[in-house]
Design an enzyme around this catalytic site. Structure first.
Site, mmCIF file in Angstrom:
data_model
loop_
_atom_site.group_PDB
_atom_site.id
_atom_site.type_symbol
_atom_site.label_atom_id
_atom_site.label_comp_id
_atom_site.label_asym_id
_atom_site.label_seq_id
_atom_site.Cartn_x
_atom_site.Cartn_y
_atom_site.Cartn_z
ATOM 1 N N GLU A 266 0.887 -1.161 0.000
ATOM 2 C CA GLU A 266 0.000 0.000 0.000
ATOM 3 C C GLU A 266 0.925 1.211 0.000
ATOM 4 O O GLU A 266 1.312 1.714 1.036
ATOM 5 C CB GLU A 266 -0.871 -0.070 1.260
ATOM 6 C CG GLU A 266 -2.237 0.540 1.066
ATOM 7 C CD GLU A 266 -2.270 1.973 1.526
ATOM 8 O OE1 GLU A 266 -1.976 2.845 0.663
ATOM 9 O OE2 GLU A 266 -2.555 2.213 2.696
ATOM 10 N N CYS A 300 -2.305 8.697 2.559
ATOM 11 C CA CYS A 300 -2.087 8.120 1.230
ATOM 12 C C CYS A 300 -3.203 8.574 0.309
ATOM 13 O O CYS A 300 -3.030 8.644 -0.898
ATOM 14 C CB CYS A 300 -2.123 6.605 1.288
ATOM 15 S SG CYS A 300 -0.941 5.938 2.402
#
Ligand code: UN1
Length: 513
Positions: A266, A300
């Site tokens: 990720e 993110c």
């Protein structure tokens, strides 16, 4: 509110000391690993000192996790779910305190710190339900009196390497799901947020000890170079879930792949919101502002690019500037604050560096971009969020800078907007603001957004746990948390059973003995 004062009270209440062991494997230990400080980005206070894991500690943890795995994999999944439910309940009780630790250690606003723990509670609920839903398939066989099926088995001790910006929830996305799948979990938190990990593990430990349950969760602390590397090359760990930067994820991914291990990556996002002239501007403004400013641009999923239709561009941008100038930057423990500090000095330097680069490449800084000085900004980590008018050919707009910088682009046609949207190497989250069904269709079609997450009339940040979280391209392709992400934490087994009295072979092959 002073970070130092708040912290010492909290540490006491949570049973934490000023100095803590950073290794847990059924008990807390430390065998001569180096000491690191957990430093609050709010005012630079040292919250606690942590003795990180030595190689000896690491070895003890892996052995422990393997032993526990052998027992845990035999426990029926719904029984595994009961442990996760109890952990979720304990987190409910500790939400306020743990959320505060998150705020202190990584500088999130109070509501965001609390939200982080809420996300863990939500995943605990999800995983508890999932523990009764680990289903396989029944497949038609070409042979008479045969049955084919698919079943899922636990993988082993897995590792979760988490980042500072979601210092506990990302661990729970992986760990609670993995636990009901029958895995044990070794957690290595970011060295920028070890205290949150220790506090969470203390709560988890309390539940496990009370229930005399299996010690399935362990903790190692230390640098990525040392402990991260040990994990990456450790044959005994079949899966490593990593959240962090693209370069680190690439290195780790290659290392794990070279030993045929699996990864869930990720990595960076470079998320854009397309704002159509057919959108509801109030919703779009709020969505873009929250996406760009929440967690001081250190998610993110942060909105890093706004691609705005030329017909509304100037109105949208001037309204956005107004919002930016009304946003209070400062101590995240104060109720009115919307934007807290960046995590450390390096992050501030990256913020300044990116703005300079953007300006060199022809970008126009139209708001913010300053480092704040003075009594209220002691740590030196506070910046005014930046708005930069940019064009898609600039190199800097293709990079993820973990700070509140929003690049603004103008578009004429939706085709052009989508081209700008998909022109970056990352592919995590995306958003489109429109009330036009056909535009929505374009955005969600095969030639639309190329990201793992695609949102309509809501921003790029703030995903719910029920969906699979993760992204395409250099974001790494991993999926965590909801939907059927659980399959990544298990091994698939195709089963063929013969109930007949002969042995017919597949594909009509004859073998006469
Ligand atoms: C991250 O930044 O690593 O969707 C995760 C969001 C949060 C999770 C972000 N629920 O913004």
């Amino acid at each position: 509110m002073e970070a130092g004062k708040t912290a010492s009270q909290l540490l006491k209440e949570l049973g934490l000391e000023k100095a803590n062991f950073g290794t847990y494997s059924g008990e807390w230990h430390s065998e001569g690993g180096e000491e690191i400080a957990s430093r609050s980005p709010i005012d630079g206070t040292v919250l606690a000192k942590i003795s990180t894991s030595s190689e000896k500690d690491y070895e003890q943890v892996v052995k422990h996790s393997m032993d526990e795995f052998r027992k845990w994999r035999e426990v029926p999944p719904p029984k595994r779910g009961e442990l996760i439910r109890e952990i979720g309940n304990e987190l409910r009780k500790e939400k306020e305190r743990l959320g505060m630790i998150v705020s202190l250690e990584v500088g999130k606003t109070i509501t965001e710190g609390q939200g982080e723990i809420q996300e863990m509670i939500d995943v605990a609920d999800f995983a508890t339900g999932l523990s009764r839903q680990l289903y396989g398939l029944d497949i038609a066989s070409e042979r008479p009196e045969h049955r084919m099926s698919e079943q899922w088995q636990p993988l082993g001790p897995i590792a979760v390497i988490s980042s500072f910006n979601f210092p506990s929830s990302v661990w729970s996305w992986n760990s609670f799901v993995a636990a009901v799948c029958g895995d044990t979990v070794i957690w290595k938190p970011s060295s920028k947020a070890p205290l949150t990990a220790i506090a969470v593990m203390r709560v988890v430990e309390r539940v496990i000890k009370r229930l005399r349950a299996n010690e399935i969760f362990s903790l190692v602390t230390g640098s990525g170079k040392k402990i991260g590397d040990l994990i990456a090359s450790d044959q005994r760990i079949p899966l490593v879930s990593f959240t962090g930067s693209i370069p680190t994820g690439k290195g780790l991914g290659e290392k794990v792949a070279s030993r045929f291990g699996r990864t869930i990556l990720e990595l960076g996002g470079n998320n854009a919101a397309i704002v159509s002239e057919k959108s509801d501007m109030e919703i779009a403004l709020k969505g873009v502002a929250f996406g760009a400013l929440a967690t001081a641009g250190q998610r993110c999923t942060t909105t890093r690019r706004a691609i705005v239709n030329e017909k509304i561009y100037s109105t949208f941008v001037s309204r956005l500037k107004e919002i930016y100038s009304s946003v209070s930057v400062g101590n995240p423990l104060e109720p009115g604050t919307l934007v807290g500090p960046l995590i450390d000095e390096e992050a501030v330097r990256n913020f300044q560096g990116a703005i300079k680069k953007a300006q060199k490449e022809g970008g126009k800084l139209i708001y913010g971009g300053k480092v704040l000085k003075g009594k209220n900004f002691q740590s030196g980590n506070y910046v005014t969020p930046a708005l930069i008018e940019a064009n898609p050919s600039m190199n800097i707009v293709k990079e993820e800078t973990f700070a509140p910088i929003l690049y603004l682009f103008k578009y004429k046609s939706l085709d052009e907007a989508l081209e700008i949207h998909n022109s970056v190497p990352q592919g995590l989250s995306s958003a489109m603001f429109t009330n036009d069904l056909r535009e929505e269709w374009e955005f969600l079609s095969a030639h639309g957004s190329d990201c793992g997450l695609a949102n309509v009339n809501t921003g790029t940040a703030g995903a719910e746990i029920g969906g699979a979280f993760g992204g395409e391209k250099q974001t790494g392709g991993g999926r965590e948390s909801g939907s059927d992400s659980w399959k990544l934490y298990m091994r698939r087994q195709t089963v063929t059973r013969n109930f007949g009295k002969t042995l017919p072979l597949a594909q009509g092959v004859q073998f006469r003995v």
